[in-house]
Design a protein around this motif. Structure first.
Motif, PDB file in Angstrom:
ATOM      1  N   ALA A 265       0.748  -0.909   0.063  1.00  0.00           N
ATOM      2  CA  ALA A 265      -0.016  -0.019  -0.110  1.00  0.00           C
ATOM      3  C   ALA A 265       0.919   1.235   0.126  1.00  0.00           C
ATOM      4  O   ALA A 265       1.733   1.381   0.788  1.00  0.00           O
ATOM      5  N   GLY A 266       0.614   1.977  -0.970  1.00  0.00           N
ATOM      6  CA  GLY A 266       1.374   3.396  -1.284  1.00  0.00           C
ATOM      7  C   GLY A 266       2.602   3.438  -1.796  1.00  0.00           C
ATOM      8  O   GLY A 266       3.326   4.395  -2.398  1.00  0.00           O
ATOM      9  N   GLN A 267       3.206   2.193  -2.302  1.00  0.00           N
ATOM     10  CA  GLN A 267       4.029   1.989  -3.131  1.00  0.00           C
ATOM     11  C   GLN A 267       3.764   2.333  -4.673  1.00  0.00           C
ATOM     12  O   GLN A 267       2.741   1.870  -5.127  1.00  0.00           O
ATOM     13  N   SER A 421       3.475  -7.115   6.704  1.00  0.00           N
ATOM     14  CA  SER A 421       4.326  -6.260   6.368  1.00  0.00           C
ATOM     15  C   SER A 421       3.692  -4.800   6.378  1.00  0.00           C
ATOM     16  O   SER A 421       3.128  -4.376   5.568  1.00  0.00           O
ATOM     17  N   HIS A 422       4.323  -3.928   7.424  1.00  0.00           N
ATOM     18  CA  HIS A 422       3.547  -2.763   7.442  1.00  0.00           C
ATOM     19  C   HIS A 422       4.448  -1.777   6.440  1.00  0.00           C
ATOM     20  O   HIS A 422       5.524  -1.578   6.725  1.00  0.00           O
ATOM     21  N   PRO A 423       3.522  -1.188   5.504  1.00  0.00           N
ATOM     22  CA  PRO A 423       4.124  -0.272   4.734  1.00  0.00           C
ATOM     23  C   PRO A 423       4.230   1.315   5.285  1.00  0.00           C
ATOM     24  O   PRO A 423       3.497   2.093   5.357  1.00  0.00           O
ATOM     25  N   PHE A 424       5.504   1.588   5.801  1.00  0.00           N
ATOM     26  CA  PHE A 424       5.937   2.853   6.512  1.00  0.00           C
ATOM     27  C   PHE A 424       6.129   3.805   5.232  1.00  0.00           C
ATOM     28  O   PHE A 424       7.031   3.794   4.471  1.00  0.00           O
ATOM     29  N   HIS A 425       5.502   5.055   5.405  1.00  0.00           N
ATOM     30  CA  HIS A 425       5.411   6.032   4.499  1.00  0.00           C
ATOM     31  C   HIS A 425       6.107   7.204   5.223  1.00  0.00           C
ATOM     32  O   HIS A 425       5.406   7.778   6.119  1.00  0.00           O
ATOM     33  N   LEU A 426       7.061   7.936   4.782  1.00  0.00           N
ATOM     34  CA  LEU A 426       7.485   9.251   5.204  1.00  0.00           C
ATOM     35  C   LEU A 426       7.001  10.446   4.061  1.00  0.00           C
ATOM     36  O   LEU A 426       7.231  10.372   3.183  1.00  0.00           O
ATOM     37  N   HIS A 427       6.350  11.542   5.032  1.00  0.00           N
ATOM     38  CA  HIS A 427       5.777  12.612   4.076  1.00  0.00           C
ATOM     39  C   HIS A 427       6.960  13.680   3.659  1.00  0.00           C
ATOM     40  O   HIS A 427       7.942  13.739   4.528  1.00  0.00           O
ATOM     41  N   GLY A 428       6.734  14.336   2.762  1.00  0.00           N
ATOM     42  CA  GLY A 428       7.578  15.250   2.263  1.00  0.00           C
ATOM     43  C   GLY A 428       9.049  14.930   2.305  1.00  0.00           C
ATOM     44  O   GLY A 428      10.189  15.771   2.080  1.00  0.00           O
ATOM     45  N   VAL A 445      26.314   1.149   0.527  1.00  0.00           N
ATOM     46  CA  VAL A 445      27.219   1.799  -0.392  1.00  0.00           C
ATOM     47  C   VAL A 445      26.077   2.244  -1.655  1.00  0.00           C
ATOM     48  O   VAL A 445      26.410   3.662  -2.138  1.00  0.00           O
ATOM     49  N   ASN A 446      25.276   1.440  -2.098  1.00  0.00           N
ATOM     50  CA  ASN A 446      24.369   2.007  -3.062  1.00  0.00           C
ATOM     51  C   ASN A 446      22.763   1.475  -2.758  1.00  0.00           C
ATOM     52  O   ASN A 446      22.143   1.003  -3.984  1.00  0.00           O
ATOM     53  N   PRO A 447      22.219   1.937  -1.721  1.00  0.00           N
ATOM     54  CA  PRO A 447      21.100   1.520  -1.302  1.00  0.00           C
ATOM     55  C   PRO A 447      20.020   2.319  -2.479  1.00  0.00           C
ATOM     56  O   PRO A 447      20.274   3.431  -2.608  1.00  0.00           O
ATOM     57  N   ILE A 448      18.832   1.909  -2.663  1.00  0.00           N
ATOM     58  CA  ILE A 448      17.758   2.538  -3.326  1.00  0.00           C
ATOM     59  C   ILE A 448      17.180   3.639  -2.517  1.00  0.00           C
ATOM     60  O   ILE A 448      17.040   3.297  -1.151  1.00  0.00           O
ATOM     61  N   LYS A 449      16.673   4.470  -2.813  1.00  0.00           N
ATOM     62  CA  LYS A 449      15.537   5.667  -2.153  1.00  0.00           C
ATOM     63  C   LYS A 449      14.321   5.290  -2.462  1.00  0.00           C
ATOM     64  O   LYS A 449      14.047   5.004  -3.788  1.00  0.00           O
ATOM     65  N   ARG A 450      13.488   5.576  -1.558  1.00  0.00           N
ATOM     66  CA  ARG A 450      11.817   5.593  -1.932  1.00  0.00           C
ATOM     67  C   ARG A 450      11.365   5.960  -0.665  1.00  0.00           C
ATOM     68  O   ARG A 450      11.905   6.620   0.165  1.00  0.00           O
ATOM     69  N   ASP A 451       9.965   6.222  -0.743  1.00  0.00           N
ATOM     70  CA  ASP A 451       9.204   6.949   0.552  1.00  0.00           C
ATOM     71  C   ASP A 451       8.291   5.885   1.277  1.00  0.00           C
ATOM     72  O   ASP A 451       7.650   6.305   1.993  1.00  0.00           O
ATOM     73  N   THR A 452       8.240   4.618   0.830  1.00  0.00           N
ATOM     74  CA  THR A 452       7.523   3.582   1.651  1.00  0.00           C
ATOM     75  C   THR A 452       7.987   2.357   1.765  1.00  0.00           C
ATOM     76  O   THR A 452       8.188   1.812   0.208  1.00  0.00           O
ATOM     77  N   VAL A 453       8.155   1.946   2.612  1.00  0.00           N
ATOM     78  CA  VAL A 453       8.930   0.501   2.834  1.00  0.00           C
ATOM     79  C   VAL A 453       8.208  -0.530   3.595  1.00  0.00           C
ATOM     80  O   VAL A 453       7.681   0.044   4.313  1.00  0.00           O
ATOM     81  N   ALA A 454       8.577  -1.810   3.381  1.00  0.00           N
ATOM     82  CA  ALA A 454       7.799  -2.884   4.112  1.00  0.00           C
ATOM     83  C   ALA A 454       8.631  -2.915   5.649  1.00  0.00           C
ATOM     84  O   ALA A 454       9.983  -2.948   5.579  1.00  0.00           O
TER      85      ALA A 454
END
Length: 522
Positions: A265-267, A421-428, A445-454
């Motif tokens: 949810a949210g991804q 799996s809780h989809p945690f989302h950070l605003h802004g 080293v090279n992690p992805i960036k996103r705003d919603t994660v399990a």
């Protein structure tokens, strides 16, 4: 002024130097809708579910006028709009849209105009009501920020409104009645059906025509897949077609080819599909999980699907059986295998936070470190503008963390004992996924960036920077859990906020108007 059309143009080719203001209007109205064939009153944008596409180009300024015309007293009549994943500069954070964090909700018969400078962001986003669990009633829709100079433009031929795929969970009862049941039992409501672009079926229900994704043989399609659910996790696949992931939550990733993809949810993901198979009809599969199906006999995971139809194929169902996906597929859990297009070192953390999630047995109460979030009567931003400086200046139930500006913050979620799996989302803001719930690998080293994660059984670690002063809501995107307290606020740069934020009278009137509303209009 640009209207919201049912079909968006092909990818814009104008230069960012021609950035302009895109003005759109959303009328929030009650409408009779039947996504899965069962007719009910819903809360909608412009009378449809999902709502109309909002689109703009990189660098544009987006102006969204929201007119609250809700009249149905069986559901929430106020509204708070959130533009999920969109960054907002400090001066504009009062238009960020989070109820009781950056603003008060918009009452019935009122209008409010959100002004969002889009800056350098591009990618796939969405909008929804942030108030309570209101978007369960239908107030959700797609949003795309196109990049005229997309570095992946050579990988696809088509990227328009026809390639947006919106996944949703649907309930035949109103969110208010479902919430009352949840609060009485602690059992999260089980959806009646899942929808693809607003269309679904439920067990024993009418055979609503399947939604269709139209393609032309030999062309490549950028499908922008959005999970707009309030709970359900979908795993998508196309019969006899692999696809390549190029974007996760507005961030480009190195092309990664797979046959299945799990979406919480949210991804959001952009995937490229090459229409290179025999001209025919193929199933797009989107089975979901979200609670115990036996608690709602309408639920049948195999009924969430669409038809991938090649031009020239007969207008009929695919000949293949409806399955849950590839027989020997990947299972869809690929997050830890993704890499950013442009690697970026996260930096060492200045602050380390650990959040342990827990639920009070038999109750609709979720906690982060033994605190269940409750929205304050006075929004967090108002308190900051009035001089709040420390955690002690906020109610304990606001779960507000005061963080240093221009710093790296690490958040650890230890392995959880519950089976979600809780989809945690950070605003802004977005964050680096240092450790994904899908793997034991720690990647600095090279992690992805996103705003919603399990966040779940394997544990998750993220890092983000506090370069953008604001009170940022950080919550589970299973909205039933958010409503039950699984949330917090990450506030940083308080002095900068007071120096740069100067809300207008329209914003200041929101709380004054909301606070005098009778309960049935809130």
């Amino acid at each position: 002024m640009k209207s919201i059309f049912p079909y968006a143009p092909l990818l814009a080719i104008a230069s960012v130097a021609l950035a302009k203001t895109e003005s759109v209007t959303l009328d929030i109205v009650n409408a009779q809708i039947a996504p899965d064939g069962f007719v009910r009153s819903g809360v909608t944008a412009n009378g449809i579910y999902p709502g109309p596409l909002i689109s703009a180009n990189k660098g544009d300024r987006l102006v969204v006028k929201v007119n609250n015309k809700l009249t149905d007293h069986t559901m929430r009549r106020s509204v708070a709009m959130d533009f999920d994943g969109v960054f907002v500069d400090t001066a504009s954070i009062y238009d960020e849209g989070t109820d009781f964090v950056t603003a008060c909700p918009l009452g019935p018969n009122m209008s409010y105009t959100y002004e969002l400078p889009l800056g350098t962001q591009t990618g796939t986003f969405w909008y929804h009501s942030q108030l309570g669990v209101q978007y369960v009633d239908g107030l959700r829709g797609p949003m795309v920020i196109y990049d005229p100079q997309d570095p992946y433009r050579h990988l696809y031929d088509v990227d328009d409104s026809s390639t947006i795929v919106q996944l949703g969970d649907w309930w035949q009862n109103t969110s208010t009645s479902l919430l009352a049941g949840y609060e009485a039992t602690g059992v999260v409501p089980i959806s009646d059906s899942g929808t693809v672009n607003g269309v679904g079926r439920y067990q024993g229900g009418p055979e609503v025509p399947w939604p269709v994704l139209n393609v032309v043989h030999g062309k490549r399609y950028r499908f922008r897949v959005i999970n707009q659910s309030a709970r359900n996790i979908f795993t998508i696949s196309f019969d006899k077609h692999d696809f390549t992931i190029i974007e996760a939550d507005g961030e480009l990733v190195k092309p990664f080819t797979t046959d299945e993809l799990l979406i919480l949810a949210g991804q959001r993901y952009s995937i490229v599909l090459n229409a290179n198979q025999k001209i025919a009809n193929y199933w797009f599969n989107a089975p979901f999980v979200g609670g115990v199906p036996a608690r709602n006999l309408h639920q049948n995971a195999t009924l969430t699907r669409a038809i991938l139809r090649y031009a020239g194929a007969p207008k009929r169902d695919p000949m293949a059986p409806m399955t849950l996906g590839p027989l020997n597929g990947t299972g869809g859990t690929v997050e830890h295998l993704l890499a950013p297009l442009v690697p970026e070192a996260p930096g060492e953390s200045a602050v380390n936070l650990t959040f342990q999630l827990s639920v009070v047995a038999g109750q609709a109460v979720w906690q982060m470190n033994n605190i269940s979030y409750l929205p304050p009567e006075t929004p967090t931003l108002v308190k900051i503008l009035d001089g709040a400086n420390t955690t002690a200046d906020f109610n304990a139930t606001e779960n507000t963390f005061i963080l240093p500006a221009n710093s790296v913050i690490q958040v650890d979620f230890p392995p959880s004992e519950d089976d979600e799996s809780h989809p945690f989302h950070l605003h802004g803001n977005n964050f680096w996924v240092i450790k994904s719930n899908s793997s034991d690998v720690v990647n600095t080293v090279n992690p992805i960036k996103r705003d919603t994660v399990a966040v779940g059984a394997a544990g998750t670690t993220i890092r983000f920077r506090t370069d953008q002063p604001m009170p940022a809501f950080f919550h589970c995107h299973i909205f039933w859990h958010k409503q039950a307290g699984l949330a917090s606020v990450m506030a940083s740069g308080l002095d900068d906020i007071r120096a740069e934020v100067h809300p207008d009278a329209e914003w200041e009137n929101l709380c004054a108007a909301y606070n005098v509303l009778p309960e049935d209009e809130q």
